[in-house]
Design an enzyme around this catalytic site. Structure first.
Site, PDB file in Angstrom:
ATOM      1  N   ASN A   1      46.627  32.022  50.658  1.00 48.92           N
ATOM      2  CA  ASN A   1      46.060  32.295  49.324  1.00 48.92           C
ATOM      3  C   ASN A   1      44.498  32.858  49.607  1.00 48.92           C
ATOM      4  O   ASN A   1      44.356  33.598  48.683  1.00 48.92           O
ATOM      5  CB  ASN A   1      46.319  31.301  48.427  1.00 48.92           C
ATOM      6  CG  ASN A   1      45.432  31.575  47.013  1.00 48.92           C
ATOM      7  OD1 ASN A   1      45.972  32.422  46.299  1.00 48.92           O
ATOM      8  ND2 ASN A   1      44.634  30.911  46.778  1.00 48.92           N
TER       9      ASN A   1
ATOM     10  N   TYR B   1      39.817  46.773  50.039  1.00 48.79           N
ATOM     11  CA  TYR B   1      40.704  45.577  49.298  1.00 48.79           C
ATOM     12  C   TYR B   1      42.090  46.168  49.551  1.00 48.79           C
ATOM     13  O   TYR B   1      42.722  45.489  49.921  1.00 48.79           O
ATOM     14  CB  TYR B   1      40.227  45.210  48.084  1.00 48.79           C
ATOM     15  CG  TYR B   1      41.162  43.879  47.566  1.00 48.79           C
ATOM     16  CD1 TYR B   1      40.785  42.725  47.782  1.00 48.79           C
ATOM     17  CD2 TYR B   1      42.258  44.362  46.718  1.00 48.79           C
ATOM     18  CE1 TYR B   1      41.613  41.835  47.235  1.00 48.79           C
ATOM     19  CE2 TYR B   1      43.030  43.500  46.065  1.00 48.79           C
ATOM     20  CZ  TYR B   1      42.829  42.139  46.495  1.00 48.79           C
ATOM     21  OH  TYR B   1      43.612  41.066  45.826  1.00 48.79           O
TER      22      TYR B   1
ATOM     23  N   PRO C   1      51.003  40.003  43.276  1.00 46.32           N
ATOM     24  CA  PRO C   1      50.709  40.157  42.034  1.00 46.32           C
ATOM     25  C   PRO C   1      50.370  41.294  41.627  1.00 46.32           C
ATOM     26  O   PRO C   1      49.845  42.113  42.317  1.00 46.32           O
ATOM     27  CB  PRO C   1      49.470  38.920  41.990  1.00 46.32           C
ATOM     28  CG  PRO C   1      49.605  38.063  43.180  1.00 46.32           C
ATOM     29  CD  PRO C   1      50.101  39.156  44.084  1.00 46.32           C
TER      30      PRO C   1
ATOM     31  N   GLY D   1      41.719  28.574  40.892  1.00 43.76           N
ATOM     32  CA  GLY D   1      42.461  29.882  40.407  1.00 43.76           C
ATOM     33  C   GLY D   1      44.144  29.731  41.146  1.00 43.76           C
ATOM     34  O   GLY D   1      44.753  28.771  40.584  1.00 43.76           O
ATOM     35  N   ILE D   2      44.700  30.845  41.656  1.00 41.41           N
ATOM     36  CA  ILE D   2      46.130  30.925  41.804  1.00 41.41           C
ATOM     37  C   ILE D   2      46.349  29.602  42.909  1.00 41.41           C
ATOM     38  O   ILE D   2      47.444  29.362  42.681  1.00 41.41           O
ATOM     39  CB  ILE D   2      46.389  32.133  42.607  1.00 41.41           C
ATOM     40  CG1 ILE D   2      46.079  33.188  41.472  1.00 41.41           C
ATOM     41  CG2 ILE D   2      47.962  32.227  43.112  1.00 41.41           C
ATOM     42  CD1 ILE D   2      46.373  34.666  42.003  1.00 41.41           C
TER      43      ILE D   2
ATOM     44  N   ASP E   1      40.212  24.511  51.487  1.00 40.66           N
ATOM     45  CA  ASP E   1      39.081  25.444  50.940  1.00 40.66           C
ATOM     46  C   ASP E   1      37.748  25.285  51.755  1.00 40.66           C
ATOM     47  O   ASP E   1      37.058  24.452  52.345  1.00 40.66           O
ATOM     48  CB  ASP E   1      38.822  25.155  49.308  1.00 40.66           C
ATOM     49  CG  ASP E   1      38.383  26.446  48.751  1.00 40.66           C
ATOM     50  OD1 ASP E   1      39.343  26.865  47.962  1.00 40.66           O
ATOM     51  OD2 ASP E   1      37.102  26.525  48.791  1.00 40.66           O
TER      52      ASP E   1
ATOM     53  N   ASP F   1      37.575  27.298  56.798  1.00 39.62           N
ATOM     54  CA  ASP F   1      37.095  28.578  56.836  1.00 39.62           C
ATOM     55  C   ASP F   1      38.098  29.441  57.527  1.00 39.62           C
ATOM     56  O   ASP F   1      38.125  29.354  58.706  1.00 39.62           O
ATOM     57  CB  ASP F   1      35.762  28.726  57.530  1.00 39.62           C
ATOM     58  CG  ASP F   1      35.073  29.978  57.568  1.00 39.62           C
ATOM     59  OD1 ASP F   1      35.836  31.049  57.322  1.00 39.62           O
ATOM     60  OD2 ASP F   1      33.889  30.191  58.198  1.00 39.62           O
TER      61      ASP F   1
ATOM     62  N   ASP G   1      44.309  37.358  35.402  1.00 38.21           N
ATOM     63  CA  ASP G   1      42.929  36.991  34.744  1.00 38.21           C
ATOM     64  C   ASP G   1      42.512  35.521  35.515  1.00 38.21           C
ATOM     65  O   ASP G   1      43.331  34.725  36.099  1.00 38.21           O
ATOM     66  CB  ASP G   1      43.504  36.542  33.336  1.00 38.21           C
ATOM     67  CG  ASP G   1      42.151  36.733  32.499  1.00 38.21           C
ATOM     68  OD1 ASP G   1      40.916  36.930  33.204  1.00 38.21           O
ATOM     69  OD2 ASP G   1      42.227  36.499  31.548  1.00 38.21           O
ATOM     70  N   GLY G   2      41.341  35.422  35.289  1.00 33.41           N
ATOM     71  CA  GLY G   2      40.890  34.128  35.847  1.00 33.41           C
ATOM     72  C   GLY G   2      39.185  34.434  35.886  1.00 33.41           C
ATOM     73  O   GLY G   2      38.482  35.380  35.459  1.00 33.41           O
TER      74      GLY G   2
END
EC number: 1.1.1.-
Length: 256
Positions: free
Chosen positions: A86, A152, A182, A16-17, A36, A59, A186-187
């Site tokens: 991110n 969120y 942002p 993704g981003i 990640d 994590d 899309d993704g």
């Protein structure tokens, strides 16, 4: 190359981003840590990007994992010049259906993860005496509430506020803290998002995504690549005088 010789840690960057940022930073001469929670995916991404990228397990809800990640990168590179926060989680539900578990999970990743990653990396930057750049990923959802994504929205509002406070606090050490907000990007995650909206709003599958894209003044949803220019700029010396700001990169969505 604008980031030649710099080292960057990007959380949630196996796809993704975050992955788009990693690829862009490497093109600009940086070495990048693909950090990640999915180490296998991080390794695959790092291998595809090339020798300037490395993979590391992270994590952001676990302080020990944060500390290990930062220590490992300092051992490997000697410094961390750029941090991009991110890693994030998205969920949606009406207020009357929000669970304590979902609430806690979103705040743990989106807010606490951002704060304690900033803290750990800022300590390393201060000890190194070279300053650095911290870029947090906010959202248009942090600027205004939306009916089905209240938690969120609250987490991203907190990220904007943390960016302001950290920016003012850390600039004395030569550390610039700013954020990118942002709009709708899309993704692959949008398949699940669209399905949930379809259930709650009684829409056919794909309709919410179509509506969201059509509402953007630019004429389409954003793409990860649309954000890379700002991510590069905020990591360069040209952004030295920019402190505690959140930049919209949203195709005009905020103004519509």
């Amino acid at each position: 190359m604008r980031l030649d010789g710099k080292t960057a840690l990007i959380t949630g960057s196996a796809r993704g981003i975050g992955r788009a940022f990693a690829e862009a930073y490497v093109r600009e001469g940086a070495r990048v840590a693909i950090a990640d929670i999915n180490l296998e995916a991080a390794r695959a991404t790092a291998a595809e990007i090339g020798p300037a990228a490395c993979a590391i397990a992270l994590d952001v809800t676990d302080q020990a994992s944060i500390d290990r990640c930062v220590a490992e990168l300092l051992d490997r590179w000697g410094s961390i010049d750029i941090l991009v926060n991110n890693a994030a989680l998205f969920d949606l539900a009406p207020i009357v259906e929000i669970t304590r578990e979902s609430y806690d999970r979103l705040f743990a990743i989106n807010v606490s993860g951002t704060l304690f990653m900033m803290q750990a990396v800022a300590r390393a930057m201060i000890a190194g005496g070279r300053g650095g750049k911290i870029i947090n990923m906010a959202s248009q959802a942090g600027r205004r509430g939306e009916a089905l994504v209240g938690v969120y929205c609250a987490t991203k509002a907190a990220v904007i506020s943390l960016t302001q406070s950290a920016g003012l606090n850390l600039i004395r050490h030569g550390i610039n803290v700013n954020a990118i907000a942002p709009g709708v990007v899309d993704g692959e995650h949008w398949d699940g998002v669209d399905a949930k909206f379809a259930d709650y709003e009684n829409l056919p599958r794909g309709e919410k995504k179509r509506q969201v894209g059509a509402a953007v003044p630019f004429g389409r949803m954003g793409r990860a690549e649309d954000l890379t220019g700002m991510a590069i700029f905020l990591a360069t010396p040209e952004a030295d005088y920019i402190v505690a700001q959140t930049y919209n990169v949203d195709g005009g969505n905020w103004m519509s």
